[in-house]
Every structure is written in C-alpha cells, then in structure tokens.
Design a protein around this motif. Sequence first.
Motif, PDB file in Angstrom:
ATOM      1  N   VAL A 230      58.340  51.700  45.582  1.00  0.00           N
ATOM      2  CA  VAL A 230      57.021  51.011  44.808  1.00  0.00           C
ATOM      3  C   VAL A 230      56.204  52.095  44.094  1.00  0.00           C
ATOM      4  CG1 VAL A 230      56.732  49.616  47.274  1.00  0.00           C
ATOM      5  CG2 VAL A 230      55.783  52.055  46.989  1.00  0.00           C
ATOM      6  N   ARG A 231      55.200  51.493  43.313  1.00  0.00           N
ATOM      7  CA  ARG A 231      54.513  52.050  42.450  1.00  0.00           C
ATOM      8  C   ARG A 231      53.119  51.455  42.969  1.00  0.00           C
ATOM      9  NH1 ARG A 231      56.668  52.333  37.703  1.00  0.00           N
ATOM     10  NH2 ARG A 231      57.624  54.665  38.330  1.00  0.00           N
ATOM     11  N   VAL A 232      52.295  52.335  43.149  1.00  0.00           N
ATOM     12  CA  VAL A 232      50.919  52.064  43.690  1.00  0.00           C
ATOM     13  C   VAL A 232      49.657  52.150  42.646  1.00  0.00           C
ATOM     14  CG1 VAL A 232      49.174  52.759  45.668  1.00  0.00           C
ATOM     15  CG2 VAL A 232      51.388  52.445  46.101  1.00  0.00           C
ATOM     16  N   GLY A 233      48.828  51.185  42.627  1.00  0.00           N
ATOM     17  CA  GLY A 233      47.549  51.576  41.471  1.00  0.00           C
ATOM     18  C   GLY A 233      46.438  51.736  42.551  1.00  0.00           C
ATOM     19  N   ARG A 234      45.662  52.699  42.297  1.00  0.00           N
ATOM     20  CA  ARG A 234      44.536  52.988  42.728  1.00  0.00           C
ATOM     21  C   ARG A 234      43.420  53.141  41.459  1.00  0.00           C
ATOM     22  NH1 ARG A 234      42.785  58.156  46.419  1.00  0.00           N
ATOM     23  NH2 ARG A 234      43.243  59.167  44.580  1.00  0.00           N
ATOM     24  N   GLY A 235      43.009  51.999  41.439  1.00  0.00           N
ATOM     25  CA  GLY A 235      42.154  51.623  39.871  1.00  0.00           C
ATOM     26  C   GLY A 235      43.100  52.011  38.899  1.00  0.00           C
ATOM     27  N   ALA A 236      42.636  52.878  38.030  1.00  0.00           N
ATOM     28  CA  ALA A 236      43.541  53.279  36.844  1.00  0.00           C
ATOM     29  C   ALA A 236      44.790  54.328  37.200  1.00  0.00           C
ATOM     30  CB  ALA A 236      42.673  53.875  35.595  1.00  0.00           C
ATOM     31  N   GLU A 237      44.528  54.879  38.463  1.00  0.00           N
ATOM     32  CA  GLU A 237      45.773  55.796  38.625  1.00  0.00           C
ATOM     33  C   GLU A 237      47.056  55.244  39.345  1.00  0.00           C
ATOM     34  OE1 GLU A 237      45.549  59.851  41.897  1.00  0.00           O
ATOM     35  OE2 GLU A 237      44.384  58.211  42.217  1.00  0.00           O
ATOM     36  N   ARG A 238      48.132  55.962  38.943  1.00  0.00           N
ATOM     37  CA  ARG A 238      49.292  55.328  39.628  1.00  0.00           C
ATOM     38  C   ARG A 238      50.139  56.376  40.287  1.00  0.00           C
ATOM     39  NH1 ARG A 238      46.888  51.782  38.192  1.00  0.00           N
ATOM     40  NH2 ARG A 238      47.267  50.173  36.234  1.00  0.00           N
ATOM     41  N   LEU A 239      50.562  55.944  41.305  1.00  0.00           N
ATOM     42  CA  LEU A 239      51.058  56.889  42.267  1.00  0.00           C
ATOM     43  C   LEU A 239      52.495  56.336  42.749  1.00  0.00           C
ATOM     44  CD1 LEU A 239      48.155  57.406  44.664  1.00  0.00           C
ATOM     45  CD2 LEU A 239      48.759  58.955  42.970  1.00  0.00           C
ATOM     46  N   ASN A 240      53.397  57.072  42.780  1.00  0.00           N
ATOM     47  CA  ASN A 240      54.997  56.817  43.260  1.00  0.00           C
ATOM     48  C   ASN A 240      54.963  56.699  44.821  1.00  0.00           C
ATOM     49  OD1 ASN A 240      55.635  55.984  40.728  1.00  0.00           O
ATOM     50  ND2 ASN A 240      56.701  58.018  40.121  1.00  0.00           N
ATOM     51  N   GLY A 241      56.007  55.835  45.431  1.00  0.00           N
ATOM     52  CA  GLY A 241      56.234  56.152  46.641  1.00  0.00           C
ATOM     53  C   GLY A 241      57.470  55.327  47.183  1.00  0.00           C
TER      54      GLY A 241
END
Length: 323
Positions: A230-241
């Motif tokens: 998955v790729r997670v969005g927190r506002g404009a931030e992108r995080l992989n997981g």
Amino acid sequence: MTTGFTVIRDTTPANAIPRGAVVAMGNFDGVHLGHRAVIEAALQMGRAHGKPAFAVTFEPHPRSFFSPNSPQFRLTDEANKLRLLAGTGLAGAVVMTFDKTRAGTSAQDFIHHDLIGRLGISGIAVGYDFHFGKGRVGSPSLLVSEAPRLGIEVDVQAHVDIEERPVSSSAIRMALAEGQIADATAMLGGPWFVTGEVIHGEKRGRDLGFRTANIRLDKNCSLKHGIYAVRVGRGAERLNGVASFGRRPTFDNGAPLLEVFLFDFEGDLYGAVLDVAFIGFIRDELKFDSIDALVRQMDDDSAKARVALAAAPDAFPRLGVIS
C-alpha cells in the motif's frame, strides 16, 4: 491538482449556479476509465463552447435507495468520489439527492426541470448505458432526440474495453473481491483507495515489531482478505507500507480490520485521517501455528511489498481539492 472545484447541491441558490455549463452525468462510483471518457467528452465540449464543465451525480447511490437492505460495496463514498472528480479538470459537481421524489420524477421532467430549468445546461455527455428518471425510461437516445428542440449538444460515449472486457464498477468490485489489484487498477486508471481515521487496536503489532495504523472500513467492503502493498497519503505526504485486511485468524478472528504497517516511519497516527491506496496483492490471509512463524511471514510480506512499491513509485490516486 485541481483547485476551485465547486459543489452544487439541491439547496444551492439558483443565482449561484453558472448558466450554460456543460455536464457529464452519471453515478461515477470509482470514477473509472469509462467514467473518465464521459468526463473528457464534457471537458472537450466545454472548451468548444467556452463554458465550464461539471459532473452531475446522485447521492446516495440509487442502488442504496432501491435496495436498502442489500449490501452495497461502493468503490468510493461521496467525499472520495468528489475528490476524484476534482482531479479530472472539471469545474465542479452537481450532487442531486436521490430520494423518493427524485426516484418518482419522470425522465422528461428531469430533463426540463433539473437539467434545463435549474442548471441551464448547454451540453451533456453520458455513457451508452446510463438511464435516469422514473422507471429508468430516460436514456441516451432520449437525450439525443430531445437535443435539437432543447438547443443542447449531446455526446454519448461507447463502453471502454480492456483486453476485450468492458470496464464497469461491478467488474472492479469483482476484481477487488478476488484480490485482482492489477485488474482493478487498470480499469480505474489508478489505484483503488480508501480513507479512514486511525483507531486504537489491540496493540499486538508493537509487540511483534510491526506497529500498525488500524482503520475500520465500511461494513459492506468486499475487498479480499489478505496482505497488500500500500501507499498511504497523509495530506501531501506519501508513505509506503504493507497492510493486512481481514479477521486476524491467528489471534481472534474478529471483525474485519485494515492494519497498515508503514515502512521507516516513527510517530503517533491515532486520530489521523489517511488515504490508503492498494498497489499490489501479496497473499491470502492465513492462520499461523506460532508467533515466530507469523513474524517470519510478515518480514517476507514487507520485502515483497517494498519490491511492488518500488516498481510503481508514483502510483497514487489523482485527487483534487474541494472548494
């Protein structure tokens, strides 16, 4: 990213509605490639007319009104549908409440009162199979036949196929239910995603070395239980997981829960609202005989998720901003 996306509702005053706009009309669940063809037709028509282009859509989904006791797996709730529509270049959306009154409105009354009288449209784009009005009598052919008298342009889009299979919301739901993430992504034109608030869980993940952000999905979500990149969005931030969606058979076999382990992340996410985009399916949900076996498998899942995410570094839904 589109800005200035305006949402018009039944309560919007008439003087706040731009006259002469072009509209793309549909339910737009998922805003998939078929929907995007209709939207692009409206955008082109709007450019030719020098008019803004809007989506016309309905909430709740008509299926929910006509079959309130049948589970309805929606690809996008209203908020995410609007965010996706806002990312297409449209100027806004007209959200019409689908209730008893609208369900009982004849197709002719809908055209003359809602589309011409209230919205004052100059053109409309629809899909080949879109129907509207009481008894679903309204059709693309009716719009085409009425167009000369109404002085509007009508564009009817044919179905969009991928490998000779028509793209549809129901086909995407089936793909997600079978864990066919690549097929769903192809039909959507981007990864399927969900949005939810991070809630407190049983805290097992931190004991295992995999602290997770837990999100409760809609009870009617039919996504296949299993492990996903998955790729997670927190506002404009992108995080992989890597994420698990299911009942946790090794522990409690409880209510379905989405548990997301973010790579290389430290911080408290409780209460945060995250967008979780599903990039790849890794494996089915399994029950393990020991915690050690589970941890070894989680390490392997994480490695596979990193590979899948590296192969799709920019994969994320194109979302716009709602005014």
